[in-house]
Scaffold this active site. Structure first.
Site, PDB file in Angstrom:
ATOM      1  N   LYS A  38       0.882  -1.238  -0.028  1.00 34.96           N
ATOM      2  CA  LYS A  38       0.148  -0.007  -0.090  1.00 34.96           C
ATOM      3  C   LYS A  38       0.788   1.160  -0.090  1.00 34.96           C
ATOM      4  O   LYS A  38       1.793   1.594   0.815  1.00 34.96           O
ATOM      5  CB  LYS A  38      -0.818  -0.161   1.295  1.00 34.96           C
ATOM      6  CG  LYS A  38      -1.774   1.283   1.293  1.00 34.96           C
ATOM      7  CD  LYS A  38      -2.820   0.975   2.572  1.00 34.96           C
ATOM      8  CE  LYS A  38      -2.372   1.479   3.795  1.00 34.96           C
ATOM      9  NZ  LYS A  38      -2.209   3.116   3.806  1.00 34.96           N
ATOM     10  N   LYS A  67      -7.528   8.122  -1.240  1.00 37.49           N
ATOM     11  CA  LYS A  67      -8.898   8.531  -0.553  1.00 37.49           C
ATOM     12  C   LYS A  67      -9.418   9.883  -1.400  1.00 37.49           C
ATOM     13  O   LYS A  67      -9.788  10.747  -0.748  1.00 37.49           O
ATOM     14  CB  LYS A  67      -8.558   8.882   0.786  1.00 37.49           C
ATOM     15  CG  LYS A  67      -8.221   7.676   1.786  1.00 37.49           C
ATOM     16  CD  LYS A  67      -8.229   7.898   3.253  1.00 37.49           C
ATOM     17  CE  LYS A  67      -7.589   6.949   4.079  1.00 37.49           C
ATOM     18  NZ  LYS A  67      -6.289   6.781   4.096  1.00 37.49           N
ATOM     19  N   PHE A  68      -9.635   9.747  -2.789  1.00 35.10           N
ATOM     20  CA  PHE A  68      -9.949  10.753  -3.431  1.00 35.10           C
ATOM     21  C   PHE A  68     -11.410  11.263  -2.791  1.00 35.10           C
ATOM     22  O   PHE A  68     -12.544  10.509  -2.530  1.00 35.10           O
ATOM     23  CB  PHE A  68     -10.018  10.509  -5.082  1.00 35.10           C
ATOM     24  CG  PHE A  68      -8.730  10.067  -5.543  1.00 35.10           C
ATOM     25  CD1 PHE A  68      -7.764  10.769  -5.329  1.00 35.10           C
ATOM     26  CD2 PHE A  68      -8.936   9.016  -6.348  1.00 35.10           C
ATOM     27  CE1 PHE A  68      -6.374  10.618  -6.000  1.00 35.10           C
ATOM     28  CE2 PHE A  68      -7.495   8.567  -6.942  1.00 35.10           C
ATOM     29  CZ  PHE A  68      -6.444   9.495  -6.867  1.00 35.10           C
ATOM     30  N   ASP A  70     -13.876  14.582  -4.115  1.00 34.59           N
ATOM     31  CA  ASP A  70     -13.874  16.031  -4.904  1.00 34.59           C
ATOM     32  C   ASP A  70     -15.385  16.127  -5.484  1.00 34.59           C
ATOM     33  O   ASP A  70     -15.735  14.880  -5.430  1.00 34.59           O
ATOM     34  CB  ASP A  70     -12.546  16.148  -5.381  1.00 34.59           C
ATOM     35  CG  ASP A  70     -12.135  17.634  -5.884  1.00 34.59           C
ATOM     36  OD1 ASP A  70     -13.159  18.417  -6.146  1.00 34.59           O
ATOM     37  OD2 ASP A  70     -10.768  17.860  -5.531  1.00 34.59           O
ATOM     38  N   THR A  74     -13.825  15.693 -11.089  1.00 36.30           N
ATOM     39  CA  THR A  74     -12.467  15.484 -10.518  1.00 36.30           C
ATOM     40  C   THR A  74     -11.863  14.172 -10.411  1.00 36.30           C
ATOM     41  O   THR A  74     -10.960  13.795 -10.377  1.00 36.30           O
ATOM     42  CB  THR A  74     -12.219  16.491  -9.663  1.00 36.30           C
ATOM     43  OG1 THR A  74     -12.470  17.803 -10.266  1.00 36.30           O
ATOM     44  CG2 THR A  74     -10.647  16.769  -9.203  1.00 36.30           C
TER      45      THR A  74
HETATM   46  O1  C5P Z   1       1.450   0.228  10.925  1.00 36.28           O
HETATM   47  P1  C5P Z   1       0.159   0.111  10.991  1.00 36.28           P
HETATM   48  O2  C5P Z   1      -0.130  -1.676  10.717  1.00 36.28           O
HETATM   49  O3  C5P Z   1      -0.612   0.760  12.335  1.00 36.28           O
HETATM   50  O4  C5P Z   1      -0.423   0.736   9.520  1.00 36.28           O
HETATM   51  C1  C5P Z   1      -1.668   0.683   9.349  1.00 36.28           C
HETATM   52  C2  C5P Z   1      -2.029   1.577   8.017  1.00 36.28           C
HETATM   53  O5  C5P Z   1      -3.432   1.531   7.637  1.00 36.28           O
HETATM   54  C3  C5P Z   1      -1.275   2.909   8.145  1.00 36.28           C
HETATM   55  O6  C5P Z   1      -0.825   3.031   6.514  1.00 36.28           O
HETATM   56  C4  C5P Z   1      -2.387   3.652   8.240  1.00 36.28           C
HETATM   57  O7  C5P Z   1      -2.534   5.057   7.845  1.00 36.28           O
HETATM   58  C5  C5P Z   1      -3.752   2.798   7.616  1.00 36.28           C
HETATM   59  N1  C5P Z   1      -4.956   3.130   8.087  1.00 36.28           N
HETATM   60  C6  C5P Z   1      -5.352   2.977   9.714  1.00 36.28           C
HETATM   61  N2  C5P Z   1      -6.611   3.142  10.168  1.00 36.28           N
HETATM   62  C7  C5P Z   1      -7.535   3.227   9.092  1.00 36.28           C
HETATM   63  C8  C5P Z   1      -7.221   3.758   7.579  1.00 36.28           C
HETATM   64  C9  C5P Z   1      -5.996   3.503   7.436  1.00 36.28           C
HETATM   65  O8  C5P Z   1      -4.525   2.629  10.321  1.00 36.28           O
HETATM   66  N3  C5P Z   1      -8.897   3.627   9.503  1.00 36.28           N
END
Ligand code: C5P
Length: 239
Positions: A38, A67-68, A70, A74
């Site tokens: 990701k 996470k678009f 707009d 767009t």
């Molecule tokens: O390191 P960790 O396992 O906490 O990373 C989780 C990933 O998932 C990060 O990229 C974080 O931005 C993303 N994320 C999250 N919670 C959300 C949405 C996305 O932890 N609700």
């Protein structure tokens, strides 16, 4: 749409680095046959499309987590640009509304090998008090249900959600609705800044198709060993 449970690569490693060289160094320690990766806003803003191409060239399928959110035109154009990059999955923000969601879906449908398109419902950083402050009077849980239903009606493939929400979303939307869950911590591991975590097995039992996991893997001395261990933990669990 195939359910993730039939997918052999259910772990998506979050490459949360400020610098593309670090992201590529981690990718070189991973195995593209065992996981996907990701790319989020910080890394993409620094590294741009070249990084997607470099990861794809190494065999990785990429979830572009931008996470678009707009106006429909767009967002549709941004989704087309992301699909042109050949990403495996991308996301938009369900709070952009039905017309925005439909425009996003129509834009990716034109691709023969189209990326999965999912939506974020309510940011997990927002609590009910903060939601009220910005004019949402439903609870976070009700908003998640409402926006997930809107996402499904708009023809998108699924949502990002917490593993705690996964069971009710799976029950309501069935096997074809993709559930992608962050906040995963293998048993006994550090929670870092995550508040409400679930183990990989709990998340899959609750109906999660794909587990977004960052630091437990990227911070490990042997990331591939952790990947193997998590894969073994979830192997054979049906949802
Ligand atoms: O390191 P960790 O396992 O906490 O990373 C989780 C990933 O998932 C990060 O990229 C974080 O931005 C993303 N994320 C999250 N919670 C959300 C949405 C996305 O932890 N609700």
């Amino acid at each position: 749409m195939t359910s993730g449970s039939a997918d052999s690569k259910r772990i998506i490693v979050a490459l949360d680095y400020p610098d593309p060289a670090q992201a590529l160094a981690m990718a070189d320690r991973l195995d593209s046959t065992l996981c996907r990766v990701k790319i989020g806003k910080e890394l993409f803003t620094r590294a741009g499309p070249a990084l997607v191409e470099q990861l794809s060239a190494r065999g990785f399928e990429v979830f572009l987590d931008l996470k678009f959110h707009d106006i429909p035109n767009t967002v549709a154009a941004a989704c087309t640009a992301a699909a042109d990059l050949g990403v495996w999955m991308m996301n938009v923000h369900a709070q952009g509304g039905r017309r925005m969601l439909e425009a996003a879906r129509e834009s990716v449908e034109r691709f023969s090998s189209r990326p999965r398109l999912i939506a974020v419902t309510v940011l997990t950083s927002l609590d009910d008090a903060e939601l009220r402050e910005i004019g949402f009077h439903d609870s976070a849980a009700m908003l998640v249900e409402r926006l997930a239903a809107l996402t499904a009606e708009s023809g998108l493939d699924g949502v990002v959600c917490s593993a705690r929400e996964a069971a009710s979303l799976r029950a309501r939307h069935g096997a074809g609705f993709t559930l992608v869950t962050p906040g995963i911590r293998p048993g006994g591991g550090a929670q870092d800044d995550q508040r409400r975590v679930m183990t990989p097995a709990e998340a899959v039992r609750n109906g999660s198709d794909y587990l977004v996991i960052g630091r437990p893997i990227t911070g490990a001395a042997d990331p591939v060993a952790v990947l193997h261990a998590i894969r073994a933990e979830i192997a054979g669990i049906c949802n």
